[in-house]
Write an enzyme that holds these catalytic residues in place. Structure first.
Site, PDB file in Angstrom:
ATOM      1  N   ASP A 185       0.868  -1.184   0.000  1.00 21.21           N
ATOM      2  CA  ASP A 185       0.000   0.000   0.000  1.00 21.21           C
ATOM      3  C   ASP A 185       0.898   1.225   0.000  1.00 21.21           C
ATOM      4  OD1 ASP A 185      -2.235   1.913   0.623  1.00 21.21           O
ATOM      5  OD2 ASP A 185      -3.351   0.055   0.899  1.00 21.21           O
ATOM      6  N   HIS A 201       2.080   1.506  -3.174  1.00 20.59           N
ATOM      7  CA  HIS A 201       1.269   2.476  -3.910  1.00 20.59           C
ATOM      8  C   HIS A 201       1.931   3.841  -4.030  1.00 20.59           C
ATOM      9  CE1 HIS A 201      -2.698   0.107  -2.935  1.00 20.59           C
ATOM     10  NE2 HIS A 201      -1.813  -0.602  -3.607  1.00 20.59           N
TER      11      HIS A 201
END
EC number: 3.2.1.15
Length: 378
Positions: A219, A241
């Site tokens: 993430d 991410h």
């Protein structure tokens, strides 16, 4: 031989001394024994009783050494409200029992606190026991790892965290916090089961400095949700991410100001540079700079700004402004199936952007950008 003149001199000196007023002696109270012990005691805790013993004795120790501690299931290694100046040292392997709960596994707070990892020490979350592909969005309830809440003028350095169940560092309500040489290694989660393993989530904090972080996760490497004067440099972000502002919105504090990401690499990640603001909410993002950022093997978006986050089917809204957004020497590659740059702004909410030496290639050019600021290419 004592002469008469010597005797006369001594007599006069004694008379002067006896006639002069004598100042009261400056009396300094002796420190209490318990206060001395608090400042001077080094305490070592280990094994299955180490966590509870450390939590109970934390205010009696100036140095807390946690050596091969096994934290029982469903409990927090509670190092909150430490005495000013306390030094916490992790040694060996810190392990955590399994239970479905929200955590955190570790929590530290106080003023002038130093937290360090000894050579070879690591905190083992053994996250595969919780991983189910749902992260914090469903399935098993998973504990967050490390709360760095309400820390003032403190330092966390040399900490190695392996296989976090879900989000790793939550930084909230802290000011003048420095984090150095942090390693987050969630490579075992790449089988698709680990999710929402954010590296550093920052909220409601000021003067946060993170240098030399090495993050492999699934993430955001960093997510600044609110706060001011945040600085991240010399980092390597892999597998996740990217370096993110937001999501901004949906909280009591929806202001992000003066954030710099500098001299960092983003590799094999879903996104590189990212700003996401919640659809329909209000707030502001300002004075955000990404400088000397290198991207490689980005799968989705090299640079992405979304003002309809959480409802991408809707048109972006103006409630959260993005002002004074600077990109300086942001370069790198996106996979051919990805998109180099994607910008979706509200009709009047993205202003005063300055991009210099931005070169992101390899992916597609988007035809769906909206309300791109002047002099910015999408």
């Amino acid at each position: 031989m004592v002469t008469s003149s010597s005797v006369i001199g001594l007599t006069l000196w004694a008379a002067l001394v006896s006639a002069s007023p004598v100042a009261d002696p400056l009396v300094t109270p002796a420190p209490k024994l318990e206060d001395l012990e608090k400042r001077a005691t080094s305490c070592t805790f280990s094994g299955s009783e180490g966590a509870s013993s450390a939590s109970k004795s934390k205010t009696s120790c100036s140095t807390i050494v946690l050596s091969d501690v096994a934290v029982p299931s469903g409990t927090t290694l509670d190092l909150t409200d430490l005495n000013d100046g306390t030094h916490v040292i992790f040694e060996g392997e810190t392990h955590f029992g399994y239970e479905e709960w929200s955590g955190p596994l570790v929590s530290v707070s106080g003023t002038d606190i130093t937290v360090t990892g000894a050579d070879g020490a690591y905190l083992n979350g053994d996250g595969s026991r919780w991983w189910d592909g749902e992260g914090s969005n469903g399935g098993k309830t998973k504990p967050k790892f490390f709360y760095a809440h309400d820390l003032t003028s403190s330092t966390i350095s040399g900490i190695y965290i392996q296989n976090s169940p879900v989000q790793v560092f939550s930084i909230d309500g802290s000011t003048y916090l420095t984090m150095e040489d942090i390693t987050i290694d969630n490579t075992d989660g790449d089988d698709g089961e680990a999710a929402n393993t954010d590296g550093f989530d920052i909220g409601d904090s000021t003067y946060i400095t993170i240098t030399g972080a090495n993050v492999y996760n699934q993430d955001d490497c960093v997510a600044v949700n609110s706060g001011e004067n945040i600085y991240f440099s010399g980092g390597v972000c892999s597998g996740g991410h990217g370096l993110s502002i937001g999501s901004v919105g949906g909280r009591s504090d929806n202001t992000v100001k003066n954030v710099t990401f500098y001299d960092s690499d983003i590799k094999s990640s879903q996104n590189g540079v990212r700003i996401k603001t919640i659809y329909g909410d209000t707030g502001s993002v300002s004075e955000v700079t990404y400088k000397e950022i290198t991207l490689s093997d980005i799968t989705d978006y090299g640079i992405v700004v979304e003002q309809n986050y959480d409802d991408t089917s809707e048109s972006p809204t103006d409630g959260i402004t993005i002002e004074d957004f600077v990109l300086d020497n942001v370069q790198g590659s996106v996979e051919s199936s990805g998109t180099n740059i994607y910008i979706v702004c509200g009709s009047d909410s993205c202003t005063d952007w300055t991009w210099t030496d931005v070169d992101v290639t390899g992916g597609k050019t988007s035809s769906d950008c909206e309300n791109v600021p002047d002099d910015i290419s999408c």
